[in-house]
Design a protein around this motif. Sequence first.
Motif, short mmCIF file in Angstrom:
data_model
loop_
_atom_site.label_atom_id
_atom_site.label_comp_id
_atom_site.label_asym_id
_atom_site.label_seq_id
_atom_site.Cartn_x
_atom_site.Cartn_y
_atom_site.Cartn_z
N LYS A 108 0.85 -1.19 0.00
CA LYS A 108 0.00 0.00 0.00
C LYS A 108 0.88 1.25 0.00
O LYS A 108 1.79 1.37 0.81
N GLU A 109 0.61 2.15 -0.94
CA GLU A 109 1.37 3.39 -1.07
C GLU A 109 0.41 4.53 -1.44
O GLU A 109 -0.70 4.29 -1.90
N LEU A 110 0.89 5.76 -1.23
CA LEU A 110 0.14 6.95 -1.62
C LEU A 110 0.85 7.64 -2.78
O LEU A 110 2.08 7.57 -2.89
N ALA A 111 0.08 8.30 -3.63
CA ALA A 111 0.65 9.00 -4.78
C ALA A 111 -0.05 10.35 -4.94
O ALA A 111 -1.28 10.40 -5.02
N ILE A 112 0.73 11.41 -4.97
CA ILE A 112 0.18 12.75 -5.17
C ILE A 112 -0.03 13.03 -6.65
O ILE A 112 -1.00 13.67 -7.04
N ASN A 113 0.89 12.55 -7.49
CA ASN A 113 0.78 12.76 -8.94
C ASN A 113 -0.01 11.67 -9.64
O ASN A 113 -1.05 11.91 -10.22
N ALA A 148 -4.09 9.51 -12.92
CA ALA A 148 -3.47 10.76 -12.46
C ALA A 148 -4.49 11.65 -11.78
O ALA A 148 -5.65 11.71 -12.17
N THR A 149 -4.03 12.37 -10.77
CA THR A 149 -4.82 13.41 -10.12
C THR A 149 -4.74 14.69 -10.95
O THR A 149 -3.88 14.83 -11.83
N PRO A 150 -5.61 15.68 -10.67
CA PRO A 150 -5.45 16.97 -11.35
C PRO A 150 -4.06 17.57 -11.14
O PRO A 150 -3.46 18.10 -12.08
N ALA A 151 -3.53 17.48 -9.92
CA ALA A 151 -2.21 18.05 -9.64
C ALA A 151 -1.12 17.36 -10.44
O ALA A 151 -0.12 17.97 -10.81
N GLY A 152 -1.30 16.07 -10.71
CA GLY A 152 -0.31 15.31 -11.46
C GLY A 152 -0.58 15.22 -12.95
O GLY A 152 0.18 14.57 -13.67
N SER A 153 -1.62 15.88 -13.41
CA SER A 153 -2.02 15.68 -14.80
C SER A 153 -1.04 16.29 -15.80
O SER A 153 -1.04 15.92 -16.97
N THR A 154 -0.18 17.22 -15.36
CA THR A 154 0.80 17.80 -16.27
C THR A 154 2.14 17.08 -16.20
O THR A 154 3.10 17.49 -16.87
N ALA A 155 2.22 16.01 -15.41
CA ALA A 155 3.48 15.28 -15.27
C ALA A 155 3.50 14.12 -16.27
O ALA A 155 3.33 14.31 -17.47
N TYR A 156 3.67 12.89 -15.79
CA TYR A 156 3.75 11.72 -16.67
C TYR A 156 2.50 11.59 -17.53
O TYR A 156 2.55 11.24 -18.71
N ASN A 157 1.35 11.91 -16.95
CA ASN A 157 0.08 11.82 -17.68
C ASN A 157 0.11 12.66 -18.96
O ASN A 157 -0.31 12.21 -20.03
N TYR A 158 0.61 13.87 -18.85
CA TYR A 158 0.65 14.77 -20.01
C TYR A 158 1.64 14.26 -21.06
O TYR A 158 1.39 14.35 -22.26
#
Length: 253
Positions: A108-113, A148-158
């Motif tokens: 179990k882990e958490l991810a912000i992005n 991806a979260t909204p905060a992470g949407s411009t990172a790997y997701n983009y």
Amino acid sequence: MSLRIAFLASKADVAQQALAELETRYGHVSPEQADVIVALGGDGFMLRTLHSMVDHPAPVYGMNCGTVGFLMNEYRAEGLTERLQDAVQEIINPLSMTAMDRQGGVHKELAINEVSLLRAGPQAARLQVSVDGRIRMPELVCDGALVATPAGSTAYNYSAHGPILPIGADVLALTAIAAFRPRRWRGALLPSNAMVRFDVLEPEKRPVMADADSISVADIDWVEIRTELNIRHKILFDPGHGLEERLISEQFT
């Protein structure tokens, strides 16, 4: 009343130099005593700081001593107290990842992005995609997939051609990475309270790893991902340079 500031810095030389200068100017307290935590580094260090400070009530204000710095403010040693007092707070809920490996271990882990699944061998991964207990895609053949979260949407997701999501949007991006079947399938937008499950098909032949903000689990059998509403990361930004503005600006560059 002066702010009590805890400074944290990455190991990079520029961040360590900034740490020494700021501690000399403004003093330093432990995170447990701080009104504000100032993180000096890049986005990767900011993510690690948010994860490590999840049980501390103080918000985190990042100053860029790295490369991209999407989650960071501009570095300036002067006027820091005034900037912190004027800063605008954003609230981010992370993703919760539960993954079971082929040996039966549960991680179990958490991810912000984002939480991503990536092929770990020469052949493409075969994934079954379910949303809220309903199979939505019996077979996705791809190099990987991510949520991806909204905060992470411009990172790997983009980078994987996923959509940019406005902060405050109650949606998650489910994005395929180099989808082969269905051909060119790029993903879907899902409600933020959705539970996404990936089951790995043919895991012995087509091994897959899971990654939550660079914390990896190898040789997985299945992964479940959902928004963790009980955790609220508090991030501070200079006025006019918050995540909402950055997300909009990113789409016009």
